[in-house]
Write a protein that holds these residues in place. Structure first.
Motif, PDB file in Angstrom:
ATOM      1  N   UNK A  52      53.689  47.270  53.324  1.00 24.80           N
ATOM      2  CA  UNK A  52      53.537  47.891  52.342  1.00 24.80           C
ATOM      3  C   UNK A  52      52.255  47.348  51.490  1.00 24.80           C
ATOM      4  N   UNK A  53      52.383  47.610  50.241  1.00 25.19           N
ATOM      5  CA  UNK A  53      51.446  47.304  49.161  1.00 25.19           C
ATOM      6  C   UNK A  53      51.934  46.062  48.224  1.00 25.19           C
ATOM      7  N   UNK A  54      50.954  45.192  48.262  1.00 28.06           N
ATOM      8  CA  UNK A  54      51.347  43.799  47.411  1.00 28.06           C
ATOM      9  C   UNK A  54      50.874  44.175  46.148  1.00 28.06           C
ATOM     10  N   UNK A  55      52.146  44.408  45.351  1.00 31.88           N
ATOM     11  CA  UNK A  55      51.762  44.799  43.975  1.00 31.88           C
ATOM     12  C   UNK A  55      51.458  43.646  42.889  1.00 31.88           C
ATOM     13  N   UNK A  56      52.010  42.374  43.286  1.00 30.12           N
ATOM     14  CA  UNK A  56      51.304  41.253  42.693  1.00 30.12           C
ATOM     15  C   UNK A  56      50.131  40.985  42.738  1.00 30.12           C
ATOM     16  N   UNK A  57      49.373  41.211  44.023  1.00 28.58           N
ATOM     17  CA  UNK A  57      48.053  40.846  44.302  1.00 28.58           C
ATOM     18  C   UNK A  57      47.281  41.679  43.307  1.00 28.58           C
ATOM     19  N   UNK A  58      47.628  42.915  43.679  1.00 36.03           N
ATOM     20  CA  UNK A  58      46.999  44.062  42.989  1.00 36.03           C
ATOM     21  C   UNK A  58      46.887  44.256  41.526  1.00 36.03           C
ATOM     22  N   UNK A  59      48.043  43.709  40.885  1.00 30.78           N
ATOM     23  CA  UNK A  59      48.075  43.642  39.492  1.00 30.78           C
ATOM     24  C   UNK A  59      47.220  42.169  39.071  1.00 30.78           C
ATOM     25  N   UNK A  60      47.327  41.215  39.566  1.00 27.72           N
ATOM     26  CA  UNK A  60      46.399  39.938  39.580  1.00 27.72           C
ATOM     27  C   UNK A  60      44.756  40.590  39.464  1.00 27.72           C
ATOM     28  N   UNK A  61      44.483  41.246  40.603  1.00 24.64           N
ATOM     29  CA  UNK A  61      43.079  41.801  40.839  1.00 24.64           C
ATOM     30  C   UNK A  61      42.574  42.579  39.565  1.00 24.64           C
ATOM     31  N   UNK A  62      43.520  43.575  39.425  1.00 23.75           N
ATOM     32  CA  UNK A  62      43.300  44.656  38.003  1.00 23.75           C
ATOM     33  C   UNK A  62      42.893  43.513  36.751  1.00 23.75           C
ATOM     34  N   UNK A  63      43.929  42.599  36.668  1.00 21.08           N
ATOM     35  CA  UNK A  63      43.783  41.835  35.177  1.00 21.08           C
ATOM     36  C   UNK A  63      42.387  40.801  35.431  1.00 21.08           C
ATOM     37  N   UNK A  64      41.920  40.608  36.594  1.00 16.17           N
ATOM     38  CA  UNK A  64      40.773  39.762  36.858  1.00 16.17           C
ATOM     39  C   UNK A  64      39.558  40.698  36.368  1.00 16.17           C
ATOM     40  N   UNK A  65      39.736  42.068  36.823  1.00 21.42           N
ATOM     41  CA  UNK A  65      38.670  42.798  36.767  1.00 21.42           C
ATOM     42  C   UNK A  65      38.454  43.068  35.231  1.00 21.42           C
ATOM     43  N   UNK A  66      39.531  43.403  34.600  1.00 24.07           N
ATOM     44  CA  UNK A  66      39.692  43.817  33.204  1.00 24.07           C
ATOM     45  C   UNK A  66      38.953  42.548  32.466  1.00 24.07           C
ATOM     46  N   UNK A  67      39.561  41.392  32.684  1.00 25.81           N
ATOM     47  CA  UNK A  67      39.079  40.132  32.004  1.00 25.81           C
ATOM     48  C   UNK A  67      37.402  39.902  32.291  1.00 25.81           C
ATOM     49  N   UNK A  68      36.963  40.358  33.314  1.00 26.19           N
ATOM     50  CA  UNK A  68      35.394  40.240  33.817  1.00 26.19           C
ATOM     51  C   UNK A  68      34.923  41.237  33.014  1.00 26.19           C
ATOM     52  N   UNK A  69      35.277  42.449  32.724  1.00 19.44           N
ATOM     53  CA  UNK A  69      34.845  43.466  32.202  1.00 19.44           C
ATOM     54  C   UNK A  69      34.452  43.062  30.653  1.00 19.44           C
ATOM     55  N   UNK A  70      35.701  42.297  29.841  1.00 18.62           N
ATOM     56  CA  UNK A  70      35.688  42.154  28.760  1.00 18.62           C
ATOM     57  C   UNK A  70      34.726  41.077  28.544  1.00 18.62           C
TER      58      UNK A  70
END
Length: 152
Positions: A52-70
């Motif tokens: 299935x879906x790796x929720x922890x990895x996806x949430x880390x990826x989203x957090x990294x992208x948001x930090x990069x945007x900021x």
């Protein structure tokens, strides 16, 4: 001597920029390696691996992208602020140059007006008469074409 110092300072500044860029690149590569190792460990560990879906990895990826945007936004904002400051300095310099040119032009015009107000051709028509007693023998000479009589 001054040019060599400037060259050395420029070289040092450029090399420090290169070192900073290399450090950032090294940090980026290290982060990619760590993510790859974490991913490999997750997939190789059968107990933790789920279908299935790796929720922890996806949430880390989203957090990294948001930090990069900021960080990109903050960098863009600081760049805009620097650009505004530079343009303000350039405008101030241009205004000072215009004021200086206008002052010089006014001074020049004042000088011209003063010179135009002075009478023209104010030179005496003939010099003072020569007193022979006060001069040597060369002053008594008469040249051809010279008018010795003073006409009024």
């Amino acid at each position: 001597c001054k040019q060599t110092k400037k060259r050395i300072l420029c070289t040092m500044a450029i090399s420090s920029l290169k070192v900073e860029a290399m450090d950032r690149e090294e940090a980026r590569i290290t982060a990619i390696r760590e993510r790859g190792e974490e991913r490999r460990d997750r997939f190789l560990n059968a107990r933790q691996r789920t279908i299935g879906v790796d929720v922890d990895a996806l949430s880390r990826q989203i957090a990294e992208k948001e930090a990069q945007k900021i960080s990109d936004f903050n960098e863009l904002k600081s760049q805009e602020e620097r650009d505004r400051y530079v343009s303000l300095l350039m405008e101030q310099q241009a205004a000072e140059d215009r004021e200086m040119r206008n002052r010089e032009l006014q001074d020049l015009r004042g000088t011209w007006e003063y010179q135009n107000s002075l009478p023209k051709n104010n030179a005496p028509k003939m010099g003072e008469p020569i007193i022979a007693e006060n001069c040597g023998t060369s002053a008594v000479q008469k040249f051809s074409g010279e008018v010795s009589e003073k006409k009024a």
